[in-house]
Design an enzyme around this catalytic site. Structure first.
Site, PDB file in Angstrom:
ATOM      1  N   LEU A 292     -34.103  -9.487   1.615  1.00  0.00           N
ATOM      2  CA  LEU A 292     -35.520  -9.108   1.555  1.00  0.00           C
ATOM      3  C   LEU A 292     -35.919  -8.342   2.806  1.00  0.00           C
ATOM      4  CD1 LEU A 292     -37.531 -12.120   0.037  1.00  0.00           C
ATOM      5  CD2 LEU A 292     -37.065  -9.891  -0.982  1.00  0.00           C
ATOM      6  N   LYS A 293     -34.937  -7.734   3.470  1.00  0.00           N
ATOM      7  CA  LYS A 293     -35.287  -6.949   4.660  1.00  0.00           C
ATOM      8  C   LYS A 293     -35.585  -5.531   4.247  1.00  0.00           C
ATOM      9  CE  LYS A 293     -32.530  -9.152   8.186  1.00  0.00           C
ATOM     10  NZ  LYS A 293     -31.114  -8.987   8.460  1.00  0.00           N
ATOM     11  N   ALA A 294     -36.831  -5.139   4.452  1.00  0.00           N
ATOM     12  CA  ALA A 294     -37.187  -3.752   4.147  1.00  0.00           C
ATOM     13  C   ALA A 294     -36.539  -2.839   5.180  1.00  0.00           C
ATOM     14  CB  ALA A 294     -38.700  -3.605   4.183  1.00  0.00           C
ATOM     15  N   GLY A 295     -36.227  -1.635   4.779  1.00  0.00           N
ATOM     16  CA  GLY A 295     -35.583  -0.712   5.714  1.00  0.00           C
ATOM     17  C   GLY A 295     -35.442   0.667   5.126  1.00  0.00           C
TER      18      GLY A 295
ATOM     19  N   GLU B 150     -14.757 -10.142  -6.327  1.00  0.00           N
ATOM     20  CA  GLU B 150     -14.871 -10.411  -4.904  1.00  0.00           C
ATOM     21  C   GLU B 150     -16.323 -10.213  -4.467  1.00  0.00           C
ATOM     22  OE1 GLU B 150     -12.605 -11.488  -2.612  1.00  0.00           O
ATOM     23  OE2 GLU B 150     -14.557 -11.544  -1.630  1.00  0.00           O
TER      24      GLU B 150
ATOM     25  N   THR C  91     -13.262  -4.054  -8.085  1.00  0.00           N
ATOM     26  CA  THR C  91     -14.487  -4.049  -8.892  1.00  0.00           C
ATOM     27  C   THR C  91     -14.296  -3.081 -10.045  1.00  0.00           C
ATOM     28  OG1 THR C  91     -15.843  -4.638  -7.037  1.00  0.00           O
ATOM     29  CG2 THR C  91     -16.963  -3.541  -8.855  1.00  0.00           C
TER      30      THR C  91
ATOM     31  N   ASP D   5       0.858  -1.190   0.000  1.00  0.00           N
ATOM     32  CA  ASP D   5       0.000   0.000   0.000  1.00  0.00           C
ATOM     33  C   ASP D   5       0.892   1.237   0.000  1.00  0.00           C
ATOM     34  OD1 ASP D   5      -3.255   0.275   0.931  1.00  0.00           O
ATOM     35  OD2 ASP D   5      -2.020   2.086   0.846  1.00  0.00           O
TER      36      ASP D   5
ATOM     37  N   CYS E 120     -20.356  -0.090  -2.092  1.00  0.00           N
ATOM     38  CA  CYS E 120     -20.459  -0.961  -3.273  1.00  0.00           C
ATOM     39  C   CYS E 120     -21.749  -0.776  -4.058  1.00  0.00           C
ATOM     40  CB  CYS E 120     -20.324  -2.409  -2.841  1.00  0.00           C
ATOM     41  SG  CYS E 120     -18.811  -2.681  -1.911  1.00  0.00           S
TER      42      CYS E 120
ATOM     43  N   GLY F 131     -26.949   1.314   1.338  1.00  0.00           N
ATOM     44  CA  GLY F 131     -25.839   2.267   1.213  1.00  0.00           C
ATOM     45  C   GLY F 131     -24.544   1.496   1.090  1.00  0.00           C
TER      46      GLY F 131
HETATM   47  C1  UGA Z   1     -22.192  -5.896  -0.927  1.00  0.00           C
HETATM   48  C2  UGA Z   1     -22.495  -7.336  -1.412  1.00  0.00           C
HETATM   49  O1  UGA Z   1     -23.418  -7.954  -0.520  1.00  0.00           O
HETATM   50  C3  UGA Z   1     -21.218  -8.169  -1.470  1.00  0.00           C
HETATM   51  O2  UGA Z   1     -21.512  -9.441  -2.016  1.00  0.00           O
HETATM   52  C4  UGA Z   1     -20.201  -7.451  -2.365  1.00  0.00           C
HETATM   53  O3  UGA Z   1     -18.959  -8.140  -2.413  1.00  0.00           O
HETATM   54  C5  UGA Z   1     -19.954  -6.055  -1.837  1.00  0.00           C
HETATM   55  O4  UGA Z   1     -21.204  -5.333  -1.793  1.00  0.00           O
HETATM   56  C6  UGA Z   1     -18.977  -5.378  -2.756  1.00  0.00           C
HETATM   57  O5  UGA Z   1     -19.293  -5.212  -3.929  1.00  0.00           O
HETATM   58  O6  UGA Z   1     -17.829  -5.128  -2.357  1.00  0.00           O
HETATM   59  P1  UGA Z   1     -21.752  -4.725   1.459  1.00  0.00           P
HETATM   60  O7  UGA Z   1     -21.906  -3.433   0.726  1.00  0.00           O
HETATM   61  O8  UGA Z   1     -20.591  -4.912   2.358  1.00  0.00           O
HETATM   62  O9  UGA Z   1     -21.703  -5.975   0.407  1.00  0.00           O
HETATM   63  O10 UGA Z   1     -23.052  -4.922   2.357  1.00  0.00           O
HETATM   64  P2  UGA Z   1     -24.429  -5.716   2.258  1.00  0.00           P
HETATM   65  O11 UGA Z   1     -24.524  -6.620   3.399  1.00  0.00           O
HETATM   66  O12 UGA Z   1     -24.654  -6.265   0.929  1.00  0.00           O
HETATM   67  O13 UGA Z   1     -25.456  -4.507   2.492  1.00  0.00           O
HETATM   68  C7  UGA Z   1     -25.606  -3.440   1.572  1.00  0.00           C
HETATM   69  C8  UGA Z   1     -26.716  -2.514   1.989  1.00  0.00           C
HETATM   70  O14 UGA Z   1     -27.980  -3.136   1.829  1.00  0.00           O
HETATM   71  C9  UGA Z   1     -26.657  -2.082   3.458  1.00  0.00           C
HETATM   72  O15 UGA Z   1     -26.992  -0.726   3.538  1.00  0.00           O
HETATM   73  C10 UGA Z   1     -27.708  -2.944   4.128  1.00  0.00           C
HETATM   74  O16 UGA Z   1     -28.217  -2.390   5.293  1.00  0.00           O
HETATM   75  C11 UGA Z   1     -28.736  -3.040   3.037  1.00  0.00           C
HETATM   76  N1  UGA Z   1     -29.632  -4.224   3.131  1.00  0.00           N
HETATM   77  C12 UGA Z   1     -29.108  -5.479   2.991  1.00  0.00           C
HETATM   78  C13 UGA Z   1     -30.997  -4.047   3.302  1.00  0.00           C
HETATM   79  O17 UGA Z   1     -31.502  -2.909   3.418  1.00  0.00           O
HETATM   80  N2  UGA Z   1     -31.799  -5.154   3.341  1.00  0.00           N
HETATM   81  C14 UGA Z   1     -31.316  -6.404   3.211  1.00  0.00           C
HETATM   82  O18 UGA Z   1     -32.120  -7.372   3.248  1.00  0.00           O
HETATM   83  C15 UGA Z   1     -29.936  -6.583   3.037  1.00  0.00           C
END
Ligand code: UGA
Length: 458
Positions: A277-280, A160, A127, A36, A287, A284
């Site tokens: 499928l979690k509404a919220g 990834e 990515t 890095d 990614c 953010g």
């Molecule tokens: C996401 C993908 O899930 C990973 O597979 C991918 O590698 C990553 O992006 C990336 O491209 O680097 P990440 O952003 O760390 O991972 O987090 P997630 O767990 O996917 O959540 C993303 C957003 O969706 C969060 O704001 C979370 O609160 C929201 N979310 C997730 C919901 O509102 N409802 C859900 O049911 C799931």
């Protein structure tokens, strides 16, 4: 070449992807050098201190210390490398396009310094938009030509899929590993690198046990272009899935259904699946927002409209303001009221606040003339640094945030919020109003404690 033979691997970039991959590959027995440019990061990592908040990572960093070294100097270790993984940042440009300058700079250095007699396999893990594997190849070739050398090396794409907050788990126990390579030697080398994961022959670290019933991950071998597109398709699909359930949360509220029940009933259909499928309050992070905009940009370059993905983005933009609408319904007048925000991180188990719903909600509340108190178990420092000018009150505990508040709003699904003593907290509030932006609390329990409870879509 034996599958169990350990490799010399150089990883460039120590962000979520690079650092997690480096530490895990070291844990699996490979000899890893993480590079890095940021000397402060290297200093910390050398002392066994993680530069990102990621559960279990520091422990593994210490355990794999003998196998993983950290350096600022890419060129020195390049000569012995069998594999070079590019895992540097690919930030978004203003127009949604992806800034590939860091990727290209690394490719150039590789071309300037690699051993042409024993060329390493170059792997793109950042990515990156479609065509970047080819672009990296071109840049390296340009440098080799300057050295009077031919272009005998391969670039593979290995996207990834790890999530922040469960990065180690996702790396050690993936659903699949995708490799986009044009030649069989490249594919075999990637297979060798991941052999302990593909065959699950490693001893699981104590903090990340192997899940029961876990079956061996598939190795999906594709062209580099397909591998690049798989990454965007996956993220755009997951983001759309969340936007889809968020859209239905609005109709659920109107007709008097509960979106949590609806999602359960729908998710058990194996064709649909229960995940995401979690509404919220909307998605953010570093990614989904970036990648969705990036694939829309690629689509526009090819004159290929993507109305579904576009709609997922628009639904999400509106969803982020749902909490404000609810406060207006419940309090009527927001100006002059005190709102307590629980959660600043874009999701639980991370200190990352990038594109977090909290940013939009807090900004809007301040513009509307509310007094805003905030609390997050981990992300407060980052928020305070990033939004130093904002007039918000930082609280040391959730209880402090509730004190004198007209309403509380949950924006991050931290486990800690499940275990709060709501009756006691309510007693210190001006109004017992709660907006549960993550549908994580027990509505009845809150109502029994005298709260007016409002979730998302229920
Ligand atoms: C996401 C993908 O899930 C990973 O597979 C991918 O590698 C990553 O992006 C990336 O491209 O680097 P990440 O952003 O760390 O991972 O987090 P997630 O767990 O996917 O959540 C993303 C957003 O969706 C969060 O704001 C979370 O609160 C929201 N979310 C997730 C919901 O509102 N409802 C859900 O049911 C799931």
């Amino acid at each position: 070449m034996k599958m169990s033979e350990k490799l010399n691997i150089v990883i460039v970039g120590t962000g979520y992807v690079g650092l997690t991959t480096g530490v895990v590959l070291g844990y699996l027995g490979h000899r890893v050098t993480c590079v890095d440019q940021d000397m402060a990061k290297i200093d910390k990592l050398e002392r066994g201190i993680s530069t990102i908040y990621e559960p279990g990572l520091e422990e593994l960093l210490i355990q794999s210390a003998a196998q993983v070294k950290f350096t600022k100097d890419l060129l020195r270790d390049l000569v012995d490398a069998q594999v070079v993984i590019i895992a540097v940042g690919t930030p978004a440009k203003e127009n949604g396009d992806t800034d590939l300058s860091y990727v290209e700079a690394v490719a150039r250095e590789i071309g300037m310094a690699m051993d042409v007699l024993k060329p390493p396999l170059i792997i793109n893990k950042s990515t990156v938009p479609v065509g970047t594997a080819r672009r990296v190849e071109t840049v390296i070739c340009e440098e080799l030509e300057k050295r009077g050398q031919g272009c005998h090396f391969s670039v593979a794409s290995n996207p990834e899929f790890l999530r922040e907050g469960s990065a180690l788990y996702d790396t050690l126990y993936p659903d699949r590993i995708v490799v986009g390579a044009n030649d069989i030697n490249a594919l075999n080398l990637v297979r060798q690198m991941y052999a302990p994961i593909l065959e699950q022959t490693f001893n699981p670290p104590q903090s990340v046990p192997r899940p029961e019933g876990y079956s061996l991950p598939a190795l999906v071998s594709t062209s580099p272009t397909s591998a690049e597109l798989i990454k965007y398709t996956a993220n755009a699909f997951l983001a759309t899935k969340i936007s889809f359930i968020n859209e239905f949360s609005a109709i659920a509220e109107k007709v008097g259904a509960d979106i949590v029940e609806v999602a359960k009933g729908v998710g058990l259909d194996r064709r649909i699946g229960a995940g995401f499928l979690k509404a919220g309050v909307g998605w953010g992070g570093s990614c989904f927002p970036k990648d969705v905009r990036s694939i829309l940009f690629t689509g526009s370059q090819y004159n290929c409209e993507m109305p579904l993905v576009q709609a997922a983005l628009e639904v999400n933009r509106r969803q982020k303001l749902k909490a404000i609408e609810k406060l207006q319904q419940l309090l009527k007048v927001v100006r002059g009221s005190t709102i307590g925000i629980l959660g600043l991180a874009f999701k639980a188990d991370t200190d990352d606040i990038r594109e977090s719903p909290a940013i939009e909600v807090i900004k809007t509340l301040l513009e509307m003339g509310a007094r805003v108190k905030v609390y997050d178990p981990i992300a407060m420092k980052k928020y305070r640094q990033t939004y130093a000018d904002q007039q918000v009150v930082y609280c040391g505990t959730a209880e402090d945030t509730a004190s004198d508040a007209d309403a509380l709003v949950i924006l991050t699904d931290w486990d800690e919020f499940l275990h709060l003593s709501w009756a006691e907290m309510g007693a210190t509030m001006k109004n017992k109003v709660i907006v549960d932006g993550r549908n994580m609390l027990d509505r009845e329990q809150l109502q029994q404690a005298g709260f007016t409870y409002s979730g998302i879509g229920r």
